[in-house]
Design an enzyme around this catalytic site. Sequence first.
Site, PDB file in Angstrom:
ATOM      1  N   TYR A  15      -8.313   3.338 -12.744  1.00  0.00           N
ATOM      2  CA  TYR A  15      -9.671   3.228 -12.497  1.00  0.00           C
ATOM      3  C   TYR A  15     -10.065   1.723 -12.011  1.00  0.00           C
ATOM      4  O   TYR A  15     -10.953   1.293 -12.855  1.00  0.00           O
ATOM      5  CB  TYR A  15     -10.470   4.075 -13.338  1.00  0.00           C
ATOM      6  CG  TYR A  15     -10.265   5.479 -13.576  1.00  0.00           C
ATOM      7  CD1 TYR A  15      -9.461   6.227 -12.722  1.00  0.00           C
ATOM      8  CD2 TYR A  15     -11.150   6.152 -14.667  1.00  0.00           C
ATOM      9  CE1 TYR A  15      -9.147   7.415 -13.424  1.00  0.00           C
ATOM     10  CE2 TYR A  15     -10.662   7.664 -14.848  1.00  0.00           C
ATOM     11  CZ  TYR A  15      -9.632   8.059 -14.135  1.00  0.00           C
ATOM     12  OH  TYR A  15      -9.512   9.375 -14.407  1.00  0.00           O
TER      13      TYR A  15
ATOM     14  N   SER B  48      -5.008  -2.564  -2.376  1.00  0.00           N
ATOM     15  CA  SER B  48      -3.892  -2.470  -1.664  1.00  0.00           C
ATOM     16  C   SER B  48      -3.980  -2.789  -0.217  1.00  0.00           C
ATOM     17  O   SER B  48      -3.276  -2.755   0.651  1.00  0.00           O
ATOM     18  CB  SER B  48      -3.114  -1.008  -1.842  1.00  0.00           C
ATOM     19  OG  SER B  48      -4.136  -0.036  -1.552  1.00  0.00           O
TER      20      SER B  48
ATOM     21  N   ARG C 212       0.812  -1.204  -0.130  1.00  0.00           N
ATOM     22  CA  ARG C 212       0.052   0.022   0.005  1.00  0.00           C
ATOM     23  C   ARG C 212       0.939   1.280   0.011  1.00  0.00           C
ATOM     24  O   ARG C 212       1.689   1.617   0.814  1.00  0.00           O
ATOM     25  CB  ARG C 212      -0.981  -0.120   1.416  1.00  0.00           C
ATOM     26  CG  ARG C 212      -1.895   1.264   1.366  1.00  0.00           C
ATOM     27  CD  ARG C 212      -2.789   1.083   2.572  1.00  0.00           C
ATOM     28  NE  ARG C 212      -1.971   1.076   3.754  1.00  0.00           N
ATOM     29  CZ  ARG C 212      -2.579   0.913   5.080  1.00  0.00           C
ATOM     30  NH1 ARG C 212      -3.708   0.310   5.182  1.00  0.00           N
ATOM     31  NH2 ARG C 212      -1.735   1.124   6.236  1.00  0.00           N
TER      32      ARG C 212
ATOM     33  N   TYR D  95       6.745  19.384 -12.994  1.00  0.00           N
ATOM     34  CA  TYR D  95       5.833  17.887 -13.544  1.00  0.00           C
ATOM     35  C   TYR D  95       4.277  18.002 -13.373  1.00  0.00           C
ATOM     36  O   TYR D  95       4.082  18.366 -12.171  1.00  0.00           O
ATOM     37  CB  TYR D  95       6.532  16.764 -12.773  1.00  0.00           C
ATOM     38  CG  TYR D  95       5.744  15.410 -12.846  1.00  0.00           C
ATOM     39  CD1 TYR D  95       6.195  14.673 -13.661  1.00  0.00           C
ATOM     40  CD2 TYR D  95       5.103  15.139 -11.793  1.00  0.00           C
ATOM     41  CE1 TYR D  95       5.313  13.329 -13.682  1.00  0.00           C
ATOM     42  CE2 TYR D  95       4.244  14.020 -11.651  1.00  0.00           C
ATOM     43  CZ  TYR D  95       4.341  13.144 -12.626  1.00  0.00           C
ATOM     44  OH  TYR D  95       3.785  11.902 -12.390  1.00  0.00           O
TER      45      TYR D  95
END
Length: 460
Positions: free
Chosen positions: A393, A86, A76, A137
């Site tokens: 997703y 996770s 996780r 970024y």
Amino acid sequence: MTPPPPLTPVSPLLLLLLFVLVSSSSALLYDTFLQCLLNHTQVLQQQQEPSQILHAPTNSSFPTLLGRTSTELRIRSGGHDFEGTSYVSRAPFLILDMFNFWSVDVDVEQETAWVGSGATVGELYYRIWEKRGGGGYGNMLRKYGLASDNVVDTQIVDVEGRVLDRSSMGEDLFWAIRGGGGASFGVILGYRVKLVPVPNVVTVFRVAKTIQENATELVYQWQNVAPRTDNDLFMRLLLQPVSSKIQKGAKTVNASVLALFLGNADRLVSLVNEEFPELGLKKEDCAEMSWIESALWWGDFDSGVAVEALLDRMPKSVNFLKRKSDYVKMGEIPMSDAPFPHRAGNLFKIQYSISWSEDGIEAEQSNLAEIRELYNFMTPYVSKKPRRAFLNYRDLDIGITDNGENSYREGTVYGVKYFAENFKRLVKVKTAVDPQNFFKNEQSIPVLPSKVPNMSLQLN
Ligand SMILES: Cc1cc2nc3c(=O)[nH]c(=O)nc-3n(C[C@H](O)[C@H](O)[C@H](O)COP(=O)(O)OP(=O)(O)OC[C@H]3O[C@@H](n4cnc5c(N)ncnc54)[C@H](O)[C@@H]3O)c2cc1C
């Protein structure tokens, strides 16, 4: 290039201490948040409680023990997986939490940043802004591609407990973990990402119209313009059912266009009015700001909030939710460049989203039925053979594996939806680096069964 944060070599005595339960107050706060997530994950029925939550320490290497424990491991980092892969599992498991790996180290000279796997996007944005005061970024995918397209190095702990970087892991594994789902290949400690330039001033807007205000024409034109316009412009379309202002008790559909433009408002208004007059964009709809302020805008923070809000790891609210995805037949990047295959030929991605706050099975079933009905309704209008999906997703409806003897067949069902033809290469890499399938979950990359001499894929 600045080397990644060092991991000190591990002595045999340290093996017992490698996974320590951290008791700092921030870690406890974080666990409260994650416990909250556990309570809100509905889709994995019959889930078990983790037998233990182990916080991976940053000051030592990972042991060969990793590959020898029989208990299933869930790794996780942020804990934002939409299906909770996770932190929940049907099988007995323990959680290896990467919370401590949240350092972000920006190298201004090399224009790169080392991002620990436990860092949030907000922390990354904040640290870039702090060092560079501007450019960075970002999620400007039309101009700069996906985050995974900008990864230049990484560190992973493999099933043998070895810490590998790009040169020692080889290009196949490096390719696989830039979008193929790290959870199938090892424990990722962090990534080095390329920074990209942004102007001092960017512009955002949100314009909304209902069906009565000709939202239909707006949606139709958005499909033509948004995928082809100037790469400085990213326009997202949001469709939501809302109460009608005209007819009491009636429902209507609201279409909103939300946009980020890498330039000032004058240039934006002239571009949009030429290419997308149906939107009726006016300068007063636009807000000029710095790129870091636009990150707060996208995150739906209150206006005027301090940039430090990006460092907050606690969500504003936690609801029950379900997400699904589709692609409509983009891009200039070849499909095989990284595992993410939805490039040339795709116009845009759809996210179906439903959130609710009522507890209980009834509310869950009715909300899940609603989103599944919408997904079925959309079948004729979206990608086919295979119908595609976006790994980020996560959607367990599209297929799962119990990692038993049919794992390859089961894995192919969801694998080709997430990765198309790239699934074959992911299976080969997985088979080479983790043949015993230690790193697994309900939608991990399967190992190629030895009884299948020539791997072939059914794309349907
Ligand atoms: C509110 C919200 C908004 C979002 N917005 C976007 C968006 O705009 N764009 C987008 O692309 N996605 C978006 N997502 C999806 C999100 O990017 C993915 O769910 C992503 O996987 C979350 O990363 P995480 O580290 O928080 O996930 P986690 O839940 O920690 O992990 C996700 C998966 O990766 C595995 N994993 C985690 N850490 C490691 C590691 N160190 N090594 C190996 N495997 C690991 C886990 O076991 C799990 O299978 C959003 C999610 C949420 C909840």
